[in-house]
Enzyme design. Structure first.
Site, mmCIF file in Angstrom:
data_model
loop_
_atom_site.group_PDB
_atom_site.id
_atom_site.type_symbol
_atom_site.label_atom_id
_atom_site.label_comp_id
_atom_site.label_asym_id
_atom_site.label_seq_id
_atom_site.Cartn_x
_atom_site.Cartn_y
_atom_site.Cartn_z
ATOM 1 N NE ARG A 294 -2.197 1.029 3.649
ATOM 2 C CZ ARG A 294 -2.571 0.449 4.796
ATOM 3 N NH1 ARG A 294 -3.653 -0.297 4.849
ATOM 4 N NH2 ARG A 294 -1.861 0.616 5.902
ATOM 5 C CE1 TYR B 103 -10.893 18.989 -12.633
ATOM 6 C CE2 TYR B 103 -10.177 18.256 -10.472
ATOM 7 C CZ TYR B 103 -10.791 18.007 -11.682
ATOM 8 O OH TYR B 103 -11.304 16.758 -11.933
ATOM 9 C CG ASP C 212 -3.706 21.554 -10.412
ATOM 10 O OD1 ASP C 212 -2.960 21.196 -11.347
ATOM 11 O OD2 ASP C 212 -4.850 21.087 -10.237
ATOM 12 C CE LYS D 90 -6.542 15.798 -15.879
ATOM 13 N NZ LYS D 90 -7.745 14.994 -15.829
HETATM 14 C C1 LIG Z 1 -6.199 21.138 -13.502
HETATM 15 C C2 LIG Z 1 -6.595 19.787 -13.002
HETATM 16 N N1 LIG Z 1 -6.138 19.385 -11.817
HETATM 17 C C3 LIG Z 1 -6.476 18.198 -11.308
HETATM 18 C C4 LIG Z 1 -7.301 17.328 -11.982
HETATM 19 C C5 LIG Z 1 -7.694 16.036 -11.336
HETATM 20 O O1 LIG Z 1 -6.980 14.969 -11.866
HETATM 21 P P1 LIG Z 1 -7.581 13.486 -11.865
HETATM 22 O O2 LIG Z 1 -8.645 13.461 -12.893
HETATM 23 O O3 LIG Z 1 -6.391 12.630 -12.163
HETATM 24 O O4 LIG Z 1 -8.133 13.229 -10.487
HETATM 25 C C6 LIG Z 1 -7.794 17.691 -13.228
HETATM 26 C C7 LIG Z 1 -8.673 16.753 -13.977
HETATM 27 O O5 LIG Z 1 -9.351 17.097 -14.901
HETATM 28 C C8 LIG Z 1 -7.441 18.964 -13.755
HETATM 29 O O6 LIG Z 1 -7.927 19.387 -14.929
#
Ligand SMILES: Cc1ncc(COP(=O)(O)O)c(C=O)c1O
Length: 398
Positions: free
Chosen positions: A62, A115, A188, A213
């Site tokens: 884990r 986000y 982020d 992504k």
């Molecule tokens: C800017 C951004 N941060 C974080 C995330 C979250 O990532 P995950 O889909 O891997 O949880 C996304 C997903 O669309 C995103 O666009």
């Protein structure tokens, strides 16, 4: 820890070699995929001290396999960081990173343009329930952030450019005024990835990416990463990840590391294609504005040019006003733009966005529909043909 032998190399060289250890894997170039729950120890003493800092080896499946650690080393090398932690998704990485540095009674500043689920789920649900006060700030505040910091402010959270509307934050101005205050800054960095922007070098403490992504890059695995600049911050995040029981699956870590080998060439092509498509879109009568910092007339262009080394394939457009049916007609008929969540894979996507519902510090003033495009690796001439045909459908339904 970053491999000593990678220090000093340029990033494409690092990407070709980071995390590899053929000497200890029978000469096999790529790190093997270890599936593990139980890990055995030769002595009782080693077993009983296994789950403690510095967390630098397999203890229990884990909390990490050698495949996960190899991926983490590669991410760390790309960022020029100290150590990284892999997570099962980007959102898991965000939730854990934020929770690591807050407690009941704290005040947290979160960029207005984050986000959606960072706003609704992490800030609105998890932090609210934990008794943490969240204040959304104008992403363009720059060093004015210092006026919002209170005695109990523990975290300032950034995302640059912002989700859906792509405002570029003045990261050095923000980290500059917070330096020495004890406030933890986190960002982020998914849009740029470590390839086009290195937040640690701009004073950020905690770098979060949805590796789902561009790191994975092929729309086939979920992963998140948190990269830290100090051992103390690493210990804190890793300890919290262990407490929550987060586990990054070995096959997905393998895909993430494989994705890093080509992230440079892919991102350069995403950028080239996106610039061509965005420039074409700017001239269309149906388009009010294109929100993409790489465009010279974008409001964030100067800061983007100063701090970033490139732009990825994600941007939005605001269209001239039309009923939702016109947007649906346009999107439904595209051959090459899928309608779906996520982005950062090789393929193009288009979805509507609703920034008006997600902004409070700087209310959204746009009046037309917003569409977010991810520009993939297809030939941009074909993408432009698809978009042109889409505008015919849009106009017919207006
Ligand atoms: C800017 C951004 N941060 C974080 C995330 C979250 O990532 P995950 O889909 O891997 O949880 C996304 C997903 O669309 C995103 O666009």
């Amino acid at each position: 820890m970053i491999d000593e032998k990678q220090r000093g190399y340029r990033q494409n060289t690092i990407l070709a070699h980071a995390g590899l250890d053929p000497e200890n894997n029978h000469g096999v170039v790529n790190p093997p995929v270890y599936h593990a729950s139980t890990i055995t120890f030769p002595t009782l003493e080693e077993f009983e001290t296994r789950d403690k800092p510095p967390y630098d080896g397999p203890q229990y499946g884990r909390s990490g396999t050698p495949t996960q650690f190899a991926f983490e080393r590669a991410v760390t090398a790309l960022h020029g960081g100290h150590r990284s932690v892999a997570f099962p998704s980007g959102l898991a990485a965000i939730a854990c990173a934020v929770n690591t540095f807050v407690k009941n009674g704290d005040h947290v500043l979160v960029a207005d343009t984050v986000y959606g689920p960072t706003r609704s789920r992490v800030s609105g649900t998890i932090l609210a329930r934990a008794g943490v006060e969240v204040e959304f700030y104008d992403a363009l505040i720059g060093d004015g952030i210092k006026d919002l910091v209170r005695d109990n402010t523990t975290v300032v959270y950034l995302e640059s450019p912002g989700s859906l509307t792509f405002e570029v934050q003045d990261v050095p101005a923000i980290t500059g005024v917070l330096k020495g205050t004890g406030v933890v800054t986190m960002i982020d960095n998914t849009w740029a990835s470590g390839y086009f922007f290195k937040p640690l070098a701009h004073g950020i403490d905690v770098v979060i990416e949805a590796a789902t992504k561009y790191t994975v890059g092929h729309s086939d695995a979920m992963l998140g990463t948190v990269t830290l600049g100090t051992e103390a911050h690493y210990q804190a995040v890793k300890g919290m990840a262990n407490s929550f029981g987060y586990h990054a699956a070995p096959d997905d870590c393998y895909l993430g590391q494989r994705g890093l080998r080509t992230i440079g060439v892919r991102l350069e092509r995403h950028q080239q294609n996106a610039l061509e498509v965005a420039t074409w879109l700017q001239d269309r009568d149906e388009v009010v504005r294109v929100m993409y910092p790489a465009l010279p007339d974008d409001p964030g262009h100067e800061i983007w040019k100063r701090d970033f080394t490139g732009a990825s394939g994600l941007f939005s457009v605001e269209l001239v006003d039309a009923p939702k049916a016109a947007v649906a007609a346009m999107l439904d008929g595209y051959d090459l733009f899928g309608i779906g969540a996520s982005w950062g894979g090789y393929e193009s996507l288009a979805i509507p966005g609703y920034p008006g519902k997600l902004r409070t510090a700087r209310p959204w003033t746009g009046t037309g529909p917003v569409v977010r495009y991810h520009i993939g690796l297809e030939d941009p001439a074909d993408l432009i043909d698809n978009l042109a045909a889409g505008f015919e459908r849009y106009n017919a339904a207006r």
